[in-house]
Design a protein around this motif. Structure first.
Motif, PDB file in Angstrom:
ATOM      1  N   SER A  56       0.851  -1.194   0.000  1.00 14.13           N
ATOM      2  CA  SER A  56       0.000   0.000   0.000  1.00 14.13           C
ATOM      3  C   SER A  56       0.881   1.235   0.000  1.00 14.13           C
ATOM      4  CB  SER A  56      -0.910   0.010   1.234  1.00 14.13           C
ATOM      5  OG  SER A  56      -1.799  -1.095   1.208  1.00 14.13           O
ATOM      6  N   LYS A  64      -6.277  10.326  -8.481  1.00 14.77           N
ATOM      7  CA  LYS A  64      -6.366   8.910  -8.829  1.00 14.77           C
ATOM      8  C   LYS A  64      -5.982   8.637 -10.280  1.00 14.77           C
ATOM      9  CE  LYS A  64      -9.955   8.060  -5.364  1.00 14.77           C
ATOM     10  NZ  LYS A  64     -11.354   7.600  -5.108  1.00 14.77           N
ATOM     11  N   GLU A 105      -5.376  -1.245  -7.002  1.00 15.52           N
ATOM     12  CA  GLU A 105      -6.673  -0.752  -6.545  1.00 15.52           C
ATOM     13  C   GLU A 105      -6.464   0.533  -5.740  1.00 15.52           C
ATOM     14  OE1 GLU A 105      -9.367  -4.051  -4.938  1.00 15.52           O
ATOM     15  OE2 GLU A 105      -7.362  -4.925  -4.722  1.00 15.52           O
ATOM     16  N   ILE A 106      -7.365   1.484  -5.905  1.00 12.36           N
ATOM     17  CA  ILE A 106      -7.362   2.699  -5.080  1.00 12.36           C
ATOM     18  C   ILE A 106      -8.331   2.452  -3.924  1.00 12.36           C
ATOM     19  CG2 ILE A 106      -7.662   5.184  -4.987  1.00 12.36           C
ATOM     20  CD1 ILE A 106      -5.478   4.265  -6.907  1.00 12.36           C
ATOM     21  N   SER A 107      -7.818   2.452  -2.724  1.00 11.96           N
ATOM     22  CA  SER A 107      -8.646   2.139  -1.566  1.00 11.96           C
ATOM     23  C   SER A 107      -9.611   3.282  -1.271  1.00 11.96           C
ATOM     24  CB  SER A 107      -7.754   1.882  -0.350  1.00 11.96           C
ATOM     25  OG  SER A 107      -8.545   1.660   0.797  1.00 11.96           O
ATOM     26  N   GLN A 108     -10.828   2.933  -0.869  1.00 12.27           N
ATOM     27  CA  GLN A 108     -11.823   3.931  -0.487  1.00 12.27           C
ATOM     28  C   GLN A 108     -11.664   4.350   0.967  1.00 12.27           C
ATOM     29  OE1 GLN A 108     -13.819   5.204  -2.854  1.00 12.27           O
ATOM     30  NE2 GLN A 108     -12.698   3.820  -4.226  1.00 12.27           N
ATOM     31  N   ARG A 109     -10.854   3.588   1.692  1.00 10.13           N
ATOM     32  CA  ARG A 109     -10.662   3.862   3.108  1.00 10.13           C
ATOM     33  C   ARG A 109      -9.330   4.572   3.310  1.00 10.13           C
ATOM     34  NH1 ARG A 109     -10.872  -0.790   7.827  1.00 10.13           N
ATOM     35  NH2 ARG A 109     -10.612   0.602   9.635  1.00 10.13           N
ATOM     36  N   PRO A 110      -9.344   5.844   3.770  1.00 12.64           N
ATOM     37  CA  PRO A 110      -8.090   6.602   3.881  1.00 12.64           C
ATOM     38  C   PRO A 110      -7.196   6.087   5.009  1.00 12.64           C
ATOM     39  CG  PRO A 110      -9.893   7.853   4.809  1.00 12.64           C
ATOM     40  CD  PRO A 110     -10.513   6.646   4.181  1.00 12.64           C
ATOM     41  N   THR A 115      -4.356   8.656   0.882  1.00 12.68           N
ATOM     42  CA  THR A 115      -5.164   7.648   0.180  1.00 12.68           C
ATOM     43  C   THR A 115      -4.255   6.504  -0.275  1.00 12.68           C
ATOM     44  OG1 THR A 115      -6.702   9.343  -0.603  1.00 12.68           O
ATOM     45  CG2 THR A 115      -6.688   7.220  -1.778  1.00 12.68           C
ATOM     46  N   THR A 117      -2.913   3.374  -2.369  1.00 13.68           N
ATOM     47  CA  THR A 117      -2.977   2.600  -3.613  1.00 13.68           C
ATOM     48  C   THR A 117      -2.495   1.196  -3.273  1.00 13.68           C
ATOM     49  OG1 THR A 117      -2.544   4.537  -5.009  1.00 13.68           O
ATOM     50  CG2 THR A 117      -2.119   2.357  -5.964  1.00 13.68           C
TER      51      THR A 117
END
Length: 729
Positions: A56, A64, A105-110, A115, A117
């Motif tokens: 990550s 993004k 994937e770009i995570s939606q959870r910071p 953010t 990746t």
């Protein structure tokens, strides 16, 4: 930069240049790559399972659309921008190899650092990594462990100091040329420190090194180790693997491509293999006339070249290095002469007319099949030789148990004549009945075994496609008659081999002997060799498919025989047949059945209509282990109408079962006669147990406190004593 530098060296140099460019990109060195600007290094964390690495990379206010991830030369490159357009860059020299395919994937959870990746990398070698990158200190304060994705059940692997414990040389990119200059040959064990599959090879290598240090013959031989994890680029260049049998690499000169070497089953075998690398790959002759002495003792490949710098000679020498120990390579300089191969004790020579425009593959491929004898006796130690050839293998089996030297001589003459026609296309070996007769089963030549026997396999592996040449009555009255007529045998076998190579000869499979005495009213026994009667029957078949190791096999065989007798009046309508899959190959297209199944299955095989390309599909009786009545009802349904009177046939069948019952099961073995046990010393006739009554009586007194139990035991003791008195002595 030299054009003749070996490919592995150019690949290694190319990887080093690529790595320098990656570093230059990170450092902003514009003369190697366009500057990356003042890119910030993002925080990142990692976790792993046995199969994958989760990485990550966090960037605050991530744009993004700007995320770019790649794996140049197996290392990770991450580029991204934030909402202000500020660049973030991360270049990771990964600890171990990963596959080319990866997921982003770009995570939606910071995360607290921005953010994330999430990059999912697939490991080449499925095991626990000790580190993510080669130099973690470089990323101090930026690199964390992702415990939420870490498989904490993975145990750290035991890594012993192999090089230090065994006093071996550690080979690296930096000391490669220096080490090569000191030793000739240099044998290299390319290994991963965590790999346990190659432990046997590692042990043999270390033992061989210790022995060599005490033997003056090996004083110029070096034993080195490449740690394929620490030296990833060098490990890749030398084809590092973690397998039970890994090839060692042998260097003979600086700039020469290393040659693969099997490690052998022992340290002694390894040292024996190394001896062929302790001299030059090519014998340089002062004059072409010196060739005769070399040819007299060895299979020899000779060529004349203008000089040692001749590009053709460099390819010739490269192939000689690869084929050390298989034949002798000789050369002379000053004038060009064609490359020729002279098989030992063989009159004919071969002249190379292939391409010199490749990396030596054409020459190597041309030499390999010509360097082995036209015909030689096969044993398991030659398997690797024939595996390397990758050619179809023709085999002739000779009967050494009841040998006929005169016939065997003719057979070998025939095979050598055929082999000459197929040099480079097929290899030929002879095999003894006493050692290899079991192979005849796969060729369908074991019912009966007839010698000499001949067949072809598509390659040297055990699961190759087989083709058999059977001496039938249409070919010759007997196998001996066939082989004795050498000219006819050469022609027939040559045609057979050509058909095999052209793909027009049918594959062979295990098969029982075809039935030759079938009559109506009996079960027709079909085999693989008569399988055409199933593919294209003249009349429908009621087919029993079974394995002879089924339960109550003899009973079921008798039932089928009696059923066929009862069905004799309907013989014009269909034929009852059987097929034993324990002795015969069964194609899986229509008959979905395990090879060694013991079940009994019944099929209706329709007749092939006149002029039709093929018959209709078979119909299977769904009920397994069906009783005779169910089989008759199945047949009646396929015939339709009232063609088959099930009740009448069943009654006839029952009468046949009375007249011809199945064999009775063998009786159990009789119990061993006990006699009067008179030969058992004092126990003969129980006479030695005279005190038993007193003992039991005493037990009665002892147990008197247990109510009536004491009296009962006392009485039992008296009865035993009375019985003893009545027993004759």
């Amino acid at each position: 930069r030299h054009p003749s530098a070996p490919s592995w060296w150019r690949d290694l140099r190319g990887m080093r240049v690529a790595a320098m460019r990656a570093v230059a990109a990170a450092l902003g060195l514009g003369w190697l790559r366009a500057a990356a600007g003042n890119a910030a290094t993002p925080h990142f964390k990692w976790g792993q399972t046995k199969d994958v690495v989760f990485l990550s990379v966090m960037v605050r206010d991530l744009d993004k659309a700007s995320v770019d991830v790649s794996l140049p030369d197996g290392d990770l490159r991450f580029r991204a921008k934030n909402a202000k357009g500020e660049e973030h860059a991360l270049d990771l020299n990964l600890r171990e190899d990963v596959e080319e395919a990866f997921k982003v994937e770009i995570s939606q959870r910071p995360d607290k650092w921005g953010t994330p990746t999430l990059i999912t990398l697939n490991k080449v070698h499925k095991h626990r990594w000790d580190l993510l990158v080669q130099n973690p200190k470089k990323f101090k304060g930026l690199l964390d462990k992702d415990w939420s994705r870490e498989d904490q059940t993975l145990e750290p692997e035991d890594e012993s100091p192999y090089v230090e414990d065994n006093n071996l040389l550690a080979l690296t990119e930096k000391n490669l040329n220096k080490t090569l200059a000191k030793f000739s040959p240099l044998v290299v064990n390319v290994r991963f420190p965590w790999c346990t599959q190659g432990k046997s090879q590692d042990d043999n290598f270390a033992k061989a090194a210790k022995i060599a240090k005490r033997d003056k013959k090996f004083k110029k031989v070096g034993f080195a180790v490449v740690d394929a994890r620490e030296e990833r680029r060098l490990g890749k260049a030398l084809d590092a693997k973690c397998e039970y049998s890994n090839d060692l690499k042998v260097f003979t000169e600086i700039g020469e491509e290393p040659v693969p070497l099997k490690s052998g089953y022992s340290e002694t075998a390894l040292l024996d293999s190394l001896k062929k690398y302790m001299g030059p790959a090519v014998q340089v002759l002062k004059a072409a006339a010196d060739l005769e002495g070399v040819k007299e003792k060895n299979t020899t490949c000779y060529g004349g070249f203008v000089s040692e710098s001749d590009p053709k000679y460099r390819l010739f020498k490269k192939v000689a290095g690869i084929m050390r120990g298989e034949l002798v390579f000789a050369a002379s300089f000053g004038a060009e002469a064609p490359v020729e191969l002279f098989p030992h004790k063989q009159a004919d020579a071969y002249k190379f007319d292939g391409s010199w425009a490749d990396n030596g593959t054409a020459l190597h491929t041309w030499i390999q099949p010509r360097a082995i004898p036209l015909l030689q006796e096969y044993d398991w130690q030659l398997r690797t030789t024939y595996d390397k050839l990758g050619l179809p293998m023709a085999r002739v089996w000779l009967n050494d148990a009841d040998s006929n030297p005169a016939l065997d001589k003719v057979v070998r003459h025939v095979i050598r004549r055929v082999a000459k026609k197929f040099v480079g296309r097929m290899a030929f070996v002879e095999q003894k009945k006493s050692t290899y007769s079991y192979e005849l089963r796969d060729y369908g030549l074991n019912h009966p075994e007839v010698y000499p026997a001949f067949g072809v396999a598509s390659n040297a592996s055990y699961n190759s496609v087989k083709y058999s040449f059977e001496v039938t009555e249409a070919v010759a009255p007997s196998a001996q008659d066939f082989w004795s007529d050498a000219d006819k045998a050469i022609q027939k076998l040559g045609d057979f081999c050509e058909a095999v190579l052209a793909g027009t000869w049918p594959e062979a499979h295990e098969s029982g002997a075809p039935q030759t005495n079938w009559t109506e009213g009996t079960v027709k026994t079909l085999t693989w060799k008569s399988f055409g009667e199933i593919e294209s029957p003249e009349r429908p078949l009621l087919l029993e498919v079974y394995g002879r190791y089924r339960s109550e096999h003899e009973v079921k065989m008798t039932e089928a025989d009696n059923l066929a007798t009862a069905l004799k009046p309907q013989a014009a309508l269909f034929t009852m047949a059987r097929y034993d899959t324990s002795d015969n190959y069964l194609p899986a297209d229509e008959f979905k059945r395990d090879k060694y199944s013991s079940e009994t299955e019944w099929y209706w095989v329709p007749a092939k209509a006149a002029g039709a390309a093929s018959r209709a599909p078979v119909v299977k009786l769904k009920k397994k282990q069906a009783a005779p009545k169910a089989v008759l009802e199945f047949a009646a349904k396929q015939l339709g109408g009232s063609a088959l009177d099930v009740d009448a046939v069943l009654a006839s069948f029952e009468e046949q079962m009375k007249a011809n019952p199945p064999p009775s099961p063998p009786p159990p073995p009789p119990a061993a006669e006990m006699g009067d046990m008179g030969d058992m010393g004092d126990m003969g006739g129980m006479g030695g147990m005279g005190g038993m009554g007193d003992m039991m009586g005493g037990m009665g007194d002892m147990m008197g406190g247990m109510g009536g139990m004491g009296d009962m035991m006392g009485g039992l003791g008296g009865e035993l004593e009375a019985a003893r008195q009545r027993t004759p002595h």
